[in-house]
Enzyme design. Sequence first.
Site, PDB file in Angstrom:
ATOM      1  N   HIS A  30       0.827  -1.197   0.000  1.00  5.43           N
ATOM      2  CA  HIS A  30       0.000   0.000   0.000  1.00  5.43           C
ATOM      3  C   HIS A  30       0.869   1.258   0.000  1.00  5.43           C
ATOM      4  CE1 HIS A  30      -3.887  -2.092   1.630  1.00  5.43           C
ATOM      5  NE2 HIS A  30      -3.421  -2.616   0.512  1.00  5.43           N
ATOM      6  N   GLU A  37       1.171   3.755   2.074  1.00  6.89           N
ATOM      7  CA  GLU A  37       1.876   4.083   3.310  1.00  6.89           C
ATOM      8  C   GLU A  37       3.165   3.282   3.445  1.00  6.89           C
ATOM      9  OE1 GLU A  37      -2.615   3.995   4.354  1.00  6.89           O
ATOM     10  OE2 GLU A  37      -1.250   3.159   2.849  1.00  6.89           O
ATOM     11  N   CYS A  77      -1.753  -1.362   7.459  1.00  6.88           N
ATOM     12  CA  CYS A  77      -0.823  -0.247   7.357  1.00  6.88           C
ATOM     13  C   CYS A  77      -0.631   0.471   8.691  1.00  6.88           C
ATOM     14  CB  CYS A  77      -1.312   0.739   6.303  1.00  6.88           C
ATOM     15  SG  CYS A  77      -1.165   0.115   4.609  1.00  6.88           S
ATOM     16  N   TRP A 120     -14.037  11.747 -37.868  1.00  6.42           N
ATOM     17  CA  TRP A 120     -13.942  11.962 -36.422  1.00  6.42           C
ATOM     18  C   TRP A 120     -14.703  13.235 -36.097  1.00  6.42           C
ATOM     19  CZ3 TRP A 120     -12.144   8.166 -33.534  1.00  6.42           C
ATOM     20  CH2 TRP A 120     -11.230   7.274 -34.073  1.00  6.42           C
ATOM     21  N   THR A 127     -22.076   0.120 -32.262  1.00  9.73           N
ATOM     22  CA  THR A 127     -20.795   0.835 -32.322  1.00  9.73           C
ATOM     23  C   THR A 127     -19.709  -0.065 -32.875  1.00  9.73           C
ATOM     24  OG1 THR A 127     -21.374   2.280 -30.459  1.00  9.73           O
ATOM     25  CG2 THR A 127     -19.032   1.991 -30.929  1.00  9.73           C
ATOM     26  N   ASP A 141     -17.880   1.069 -36.241  1.00  8.39           N
ATOM     27  CA  ASP A 141     -16.530   1.625 -36.096  1.00  8.39           C
ATOM     28  C   ASP A 141     -15.421   0.591 -35.956  1.00  8.39           C
ATOM     29  OD1 ASP A 141     -17.800   4.078 -36.122  1.00  8.39           O
ATOM     30  OD2 ASP A 141     -17.821   4.270 -33.936  1.00  8.39           O
ATOM     31  N   LEU A 186     -10.692  -0.303 -28.607  1.00  9.36           N
ATOM     32  CA  LEU A 186     -10.943   0.083 -27.207  1.00  9.36           C
ATOM     33  C   LEU A 186      -9.717  -0.115 -26.324  1.00  9.36           C
ATOM     34  CD1 LEU A 186     -14.551  -1.405 -26.767  1.00  9.36           C
ATOM     35  CD2 LEU A 186     -13.886   0.883 -27.539  1.00  9.36           C
TER      36      LEU A 186
END
Length: 385
Positions: free
Chosen positions: A44, A46, A78, A164, A190, A194, A198
């Site tokens: 983490h 910390e 932590c 575009w 879509t 197109d 992604l």
Amino acid sequence: MSRALELAGMGLGSTSPNPPVGAVVVSGGDIVGEGYHESFGAPHAEVNALRASGDRAAGGTLYVSLEPCSTHGKTPPCVVAIVEAGIRKVVVGRLDPNPVNRGRGVEYLRSKGVDVAVGVLEKEAARITEAFEKYITKGLPFFTVKAAMSLDGKIATAKGVSKWISGEDSRQLVHRMRSEADAVMVGINTVKADDPSLTVRLDGVEKKGLLKVVLDSRAEIPAGSKLLSPELSASTLIAVGAGATGENVRRVEEAGARVLRCGGENGRVDIGRLASELAKMGVVHVLVEGGGEVIAGCFREKLVDRVVFFIAGKIIGGRAAPTSVGGAGIDNLDDAPEIADMKCSAVGEDLVIEGYVKYPENKIQEARYKIQDTRYKIQTITNHQ
């Protein structure tokens, strides 16, 4: 704390289902160590900051964007590491929204003689963890809707041409948004129009594991789609309805993609059910990129939390040209979701308008939550005094 928040932002899209967190250790007025939560299962923020500080952490102050954890998960608590490092004071951006840890990290530190201050740049800290908060308290991903449109609200011409509408600078910002999400969602129309990949295409940024979700009620995604290519199929999920034939499903699975049955009314995909399934998979933040029917479905299920609309200086017109939000729409303006905390900025030659969605029936609940949260903070301060 500003630096801690900046560091936390570097972990967006990499830590799910954990929250992004940044930490800075200060001693003698100087920053002696800093770190952030880089990925799920990794140390983490910390711990990384304390390791970077070494012996200089003793007697110092730790600034951390989110309340330190007090439970043992993938890594030890932590709060124990903070005490063992000899930190004298901890400054916290916001309390942990996770009920399992909320307030307990602060209480543990204070019980060990550590001075703790809470609520420094709290609003900014809450923005960093807003997706995690919804995920951990409601069991649903945070949904951001992105749409690129003309000045008159069209996302394509009547013939379906959309490349575009927005400029290159806007498209680069969208890639940044993808890098900070866990999944990107589009509809089958879509994909057919197109053929998107992604993926994240940014210099110096490598984004592995971005889930590509396609709402495809009949599993009709073309075999030659980029999302079914050997490079992308393993990270593609096709959500189908009851009308998807076994043959179509097998074809998709043989290509290497995963099929998830989420049957809803009229053979369509149940987006609410899909959202729950994504949460079970550890998806904390979903970026919805269209089209208009998918976005409308997300609004209908009241899943959308944030909108980012790119508006280009173009006029497309046409009654048959699609708009950013399709569907049946609403009958009464009182039922319209409102956009709060709106910001407008220029990106290249486009305008970007973003804000947070407020649904009419949720306003009272939100007010009650704020009152409860304020009462909790007052009680915490009173107990400390």
